[in-house]
Design an enzyme around this catalytic site. Sequence first.
Site, PDB file in Angstrom:
ATOM      1  N   MET A  84     -18.153 -61.267  79.062  1.00  0.00           N
ATOM      2  CA  MET A  84     -18.293 -62.574  79.644  1.00  0.00           C
ATOM      3  C   MET A  84     -19.466 -62.521  80.564  1.00  0.00           C
ATOM      4  O   MET A  84     -19.306 -62.045  81.529  1.00  0.00           O
ATOM      5  CB  MET A  84     -17.213 -62.833  80.564  1.00  0.00           C
TER       6      MET A  84
ATOM      7  N   SER B 245     -22.851 -60.564  77.936  1.00  0.00           N
ATOM      8  CA  SER B 245     -21.507 -60.979  78.297  1.00  0.00           C
ATOM      9  C   SER B 245     -21.009 -62.044  77.341  1.00  0.00           C
ATOM     10  O   SER B 245     -20.872 -61.790  76.154  1.00  0.00           O
ATOM     11  CB  SER B 245     -21.477 -61.433  79.751  1.00  0.00           C
TER      12      SER B 245
END
Length: 551
Positions: A1, A236
């Site tokens: 993320m 991410s």
Amino acid sequence: MTLMGFQLLILALTAGFAFAAPTTVRQTHPTITLDDATVIGQPNGTVVRYLGLPFAQPPVGDLRLRLPKPVSPFNGTINATTFGNQCIQQIFPAVDLPSDVPAPASEYLTAFVTPADVPQSEDCLNLNVIVPADAHSKSKLPVAVWIYGGGFEIGSNAIEPGEVVVARSIEIGHPIVYVAINYRLSAFGFLGGSEVKEAGVANLGLHDQREAFRWVQKYISAFGGDPEKVMIWGESAGAISVALHMQANAGDPQGLFRAAFMESGSPTPSGTVDNPYLQSTYDQIVADSGCSNATDTLACLRTVSTDVLLAAVDNTPSFLSFQQINTPWFPRADGALISNPPEQQLLSGPTANIPIVSGNDQDEGSAFSFPTLNLTTDEEFLDYVHSNYYRNTSREAVEKILDLYPSDPALGSPYNTGDNFTYSPQYKRMSAFQGDFIEQAPRRLFVQHLAEKQPVYAYLSNFHKVDGIGAAHGTELADVFGGGPMGDYLIRFAATLNPNGDGAFEWPRYTNSSPLLLTFNDVQPELNLTMDTYRAEGMAYLTKLSLADPI
């Protein structure tokens, strides 16, 4: 993320690469032609920026919560010298940090949730193209398409300085074209629930990205890019997105990309889009938006104001809430774009057979683990992990995690810091567990599964450490977007499908018989090779639980 990236360092890095925004557009500015339009760019030294170009119709009004529609043909004169709108950002609660958290760590966490200084709007499906100043329609340069991170809740294509990457690519003799895309976030882009699944409108943010890929195929030649030489790349949430595009369409890239570069993101241990957690989130948003009594609640959500829907989103968990990384906004299996839960899909279905790079920061969980500092005992840690991450797994099975991830702070993350940075009795354990659960273990499963089928290069970033949280999630961005060695490897990979060359330290392919990681260090040697065998028993066990009980 991602988190959005190491913004404070990024801003510092780009301070010397500023662009003077013109008050008027002069004819001396470079132009290109798209359809029947003249597009005016912004020059600076060796590069030119074309900013805020729409790649899909605005997803507003009745197009809210629908699949993106292709943009209409361009016409007229387009001033592409300023950033377009960023997508609507979830507002995060303040994290109450202990007084002993060093200032750099506090500043880093603030940077996580500080949006770019760009207007927010639902009309945000735009992209930026940055090119060498001498590029032209016959240049056929490799293309790197950047997908930002931010937990699928925040982020913008206006943050990371792609012009630094392009300028560096020219310097090292591998000029590339850089494209950075926006995509819808939180409930605007990743709303779950059975109603969403039945309507075929799950994972809209991924569909936005896919539409941007199609735009690149249609238009990138005009900027000097080669549509047959596209690398998709993200960090991410952006890296997770890249991995999911590799799984989509039964592993067929459909000619949209030929390589993938993933920083801290792989197929996640997430479940289905209509699971009880996501259904309850959908029901809450419907109620908070005043749509509970509507015959068609999804249609009702298309009629409420942006402010009302955003207020409903702000009542849901973020990655800095007590639920931490178990948010409702991860992409999840919808039976269409994502056929099955991603880790299960990895093992049971095809994945795009293309060269990839995939890696992690050493301390992936350290930035996420402050919201649970009130958990101070082994029992509280166990209760939390069981109820938040492995709800359908027996308590006895989850209890084994206590042995694999002990509470001894000297064994926790940030690693190799002894008893330092023990902000609570369970913080460093939580940091170690969460970093492996959502980042390290999924990455290891991913590269191990693909390594015997296709070219795989893997890395571990242990540099750009932040005092108090170590080599935290996103810290490598300062190097990639700052003209450092990782950025050079990325440029060569985009250009040649091999990160090696130019006399750089040799980065070997990852194999299961020799699982070598190119390791970036803050101390000498700056680069070395290490084995991808650390915390093997712990990661294998987390993967076993996650495959059986995805979130």
